[in-house]
Enzyme design. Structure first.
Site, PDB file in Angstrom:
ATOM      1  N   GLY A 184       0.783  -1.228   0.000  1.00  0.00           N
ATOM      2  CA  GLY A 184       0.000   0.000   0.000  1.00  0.00           C
ATOM      3  C   GLY A 184       0.812   1.275   0.000  1.00  0.00           C
ATOM      4  O   GLY A 184       0.281   2.355   0.309  1.00  0.00           O
ATOM      5  N   GLU A 215       4.806  -6.269   1.345  1.00  0.00           N
ATOM      6  CA  GLU A 215       4.348  -6.795   0.057  1.00  0.00           C
ATOM      7  C   GLU A 215       4.044  -5.668  -0.923  1.00  0.00           C
ATOM      8  O   GLU A 215       2.915  -5.511  -1.383  1.00  0.00           O
ATOM      9  CB  GLU A 215       3.090  -7.635   0.247  1.00  0.00           C
ATOM     10  CG  GLU A 215       3.267  -8.872   1.096  1.00  0.00           C
ATOM     11  CD  GLU A 215       1.936  -9.576   1.354  1.00  0.00           C
ATOM     12  OE1 GLU A 215       0.872  -8.984   1.024  1.00  0.00           O
ATOM     13  OE2 GLU A 215       1.960 -10.693   1.864  1.00  0.00           O
ATOM     14  N   GLY A 242       3.692  -3.743  -4.423  1.00  0.00           N
ATOM     15  CA  GLY A 242       3.474  -4.157  -5.810  1.00  0.00           C
ATOM     16  C   GLY A 242       3.524  -2.963  -6.740  1.00  0.00           C
ATOM     17  O   GLY A 242       4.493  -2.743  -7.453  1.00  0.00           O
ATOM     18  N   ARG A 243       2.464  -2.143  -6.710  1.00  0.00           N
ATOM     19  CA  ARG A 243       2.376  -0.964  -7.571  1.00  0.00           C
ATOM     20  C   ARG A 243       3.607  -0.070  -7.431  1.00  0.00           C
ATOM     21  O   ARG A 243       4.163   0.408  -8.423  1.00  0.00           O
ATOM     22  CB  ARG A 243       1.108  -0.169  -7.223  1.00  0.00           C
ATOM     23  CG  ARG A 243       0.799   0.960  -8.210  1.00  0.00           C
ATOM     24  CD  ARG A 243      -0.314   1.864  -7.659  1.00  0.00           C
ATOM     25  NE  ARG A 243      -1.495   1.141  -7.270  1.00  0.00           N
ATOM     26  CZ  ARG A 243      -2.564   0.948  -8.042  1.00  0.00           C
ATOM     27  NH1 ARG A 243      -2.564   1.415  -9.274  1.00  0.00           N
ATOM     28  NH2 ARG A 243      -3.616   0.302  -7.591  1.00  0.00           N
ATOM     29  N   CYS A 258     -17.229   2.445 -27.109  1.00  0.00           N
ATOM     30  CA  CYS A 258     -18.539   3.089 -27.196  1.00  0.00           C
ATOM     31  C   CYS A 258     -19.100   3.321 -25.799  1.00  0.00           C
ATOM     32  O   CYS A 258     -20.168   2.789 -25.428  1.00  0.00           O
ATOM     33  CB  CYS A 258     -19.484   2.233 -28.031  1.00  0.00           C
ATOM     34  SG  CYS A 258     -18.996   2.100 -29.750  1.00  0.00           S
ATOM     35  N   TYR A 293      -1.019  -2.758 -12.545  1.00  0.00           N
ATOM     36  CA  TYR A 293      -2.487  -2.691 -12.570  1.00  0.00           C
ATOM     37  C   TYR A 293      -2.975  -1.990 -13.833  1.00  0.00           C
ATOM     38  O   TYR A 293      -3.783  -1.070 -13.778  1.00  0.00           O
ATOM     39  CB  TYR A 293      -3.009  -1.995 -11.321  1.00  0.00           C
ATOM     40  CG  TYR A 293      -2.724  -2.756 -10.056  1.00  0.00           C
ATOM     41  CD1 TYR A 293      -3.393  -3.929  -9.768  1.00  0.00           C
ATOM     42  CD2 TYR A 293      -1.753  -2.315  -9.161  1.00  0.00           C
ATOM     43  CE1 TYR A 293      -3.114  -4.648  -8.615  1.00  0.00           C
ATOM     44  CE2 TYR A 293      -1.463  -3.022  -8.005  1.00  0.00           C
ATOM     45  CZ  TYR A 293      -2.149  -4.183  -7.741  1.00  0.00           C
ATOM     46  OH  TYR A 293      -1.870  -4.896  -6.609  1.00  0.00           O
TER      47      TYR A 293
END
Length: 387
Positions: free
Chosen positions: A228, A262, A264-265, A335, A364
């Site tokens: 996070g 942990e 990630g991003r 669309c 992501y």
């Protein structure tokens, strides 16, 4: 800011009609991962398990492997994929709703830690481990209450256990010699800066130590403090202060404890670009639009995060419509009015034939997007090494 390596490759892809494309700078990824690793090198600093859900591409995993201590997976599919890509990697398996087949696969593929989400999941794991005649090491995931206001994403709801449920796990642990409790897992919120992340880590450690003391847990203890770490899409140059966080968390560690995170991003996001081209420029009800090849079915991030995806415009040689010195909304080919990359962004000039390179597309992006909506061609994928 786009790197020269990525810009040169983007122009080559455009000339060869290979756009849209995801372009990853693996050298930049390694450099960033090495900086994070160095910032967490003090005694007591946490181990790094990269969260594969952010970007599980094999070249990404292999580029990161020397700079992380392990990989966190959140499904049987991720587990099998990562084990094939990195046969010797240390793995932790988390996530709600694990099936019996996934738990059995985790035992068969040598997962180092399973993050148990509920008393029922623990009981099923104990039964599966006993039937297989294998021992398994677990962390119990707690969902602590508290003020999570202002965070980008609060991990409430079905994730982990309420503190009072944790006590109901002790009978299963006592009766199950095949299941060994190693400690506590908690991932409470995302989008935190270093100060807030360190404070949350201290909260988890205080609760976890007290609970382990109360149940009489002896021996080494592990605390997975989750991920996070903040990523700011509005200012791509602003990055999480890993040195501050590493120093503060190392100061919280006690002898005999292993701390783990942990991310990630915050690890992979900066090394990826989504590159496409301008198909049309037009005005509708007083607002300028640039219609781009591709769309948010390839990179869903700006829709889910409700932000403007940062970008660079690479001037092309087209002779179609253009607009100068006006705010422009960048949209895709879908669309739906929700197919927006960036809304009313000031631009010096944008024209048909220009290339647009959306940065911060290394996490992501493709892997959480609705690829087959309208059945447009899928992007190409390019993994670049420095020449």
């Amino acid at each position: 800011m786009i790197t020269r390596l990525v810009e040169d490759h983007a122009r080559t892809l455009a000339a060869d009609a290979h756009l849209p494309a995801f372009v990853y700078d693996l050298a930049a990824l390694r450099d960033h991962a090495a900086e994070v690793k160095a910032a967490l090198s003090a005694p007591g600093a946490p181990e790094i398990f990269y969260a594969a859900k952010a970007n599980p591409d094999v070249p990404i995993l292999r580029a990161l492997a020397p700079y992380v201590d392990g990989i966190e997976v959140a499904s049987g599919g991720e587990l099998a994929h990562v084990r094939e890509a990195l046969p010797d990697a240390r793995l932790a398996f988390g996530g709600p709703g694990k099936t019996d087949d996934e738990l059995e696969l985790a035992l068969n593929l040598g997962v180092e830690r399973i993050h148990v989400e509920s008393p029922y999941e623990l009981a099923r794991l104990a039964r599966i481990a006993e039937a297989a005649g294998r021992e398994v090491d677990v962390l119990l995931r707690v969902n602590l209450a508290g003020d999570r206001s202002g965070v980008a994403l609060a991990m409430s709801g079905p994730f982990g256990m309420d503190p009072e449920l944790m006590d109901t796990c002790t009978d299963t642990l006592t009766a199950s010699p095949h299941v060994r409790l190693r400690g506590i897992h908690a991932h409470l919120a995302s989008g935190l800066d270093a100060t807030a992340m360190a404070a949350q880590s201290a909260e988890v450690l205080a609760w976890g130590r007290a609970w382990l003391d109360r149940i009489g847990h002896t021996g080494p203890r592990e605390f997975n403090l989750g991920g996070g770490m903040a990523v700011d899409y509005s200012t791509p140059g602003t990055r999480f202060d890993w040195k501050q966080y590493g120093a503060e968390v190392a100061g919280l560690a006690q002898p005999g404890e292993t701390l783990r995170i942990e991310p990630g991003r915050s690890i992979s996001v900066y090394a990826g670009w989504y590159v496409t081209e301008v198909l049309d420029v037009k005005k509708a009800h007083g607002q300028w639009y640039a219609v781009l090849r591709g769309g948010t079915m390839h990179i869903r991030t700006p829709v889910t995060k409700q932000h403007n995806q940062p970008f660079d415009i690479l001037t092309g040689s087209g002779d179609g419509p253009a607009v100068d010195n006006e705010p422009v909304t960048l949209v895709g080919q879908l669309c739906t009015p929700k197919d927006v990359f960036a809304r009313e962004v000031p631009t010096d000039r944008i024209a048909v034939g220009d290339l647009v390179a959306f940065s911060m597309a290394g996490a992501y992006a493709w892997n959480i997007s609705h690829h087959d909506f309208l059945m447009h061609p899928k992007p190409t994928f390019q993994y670049l090494e420095q020449k």
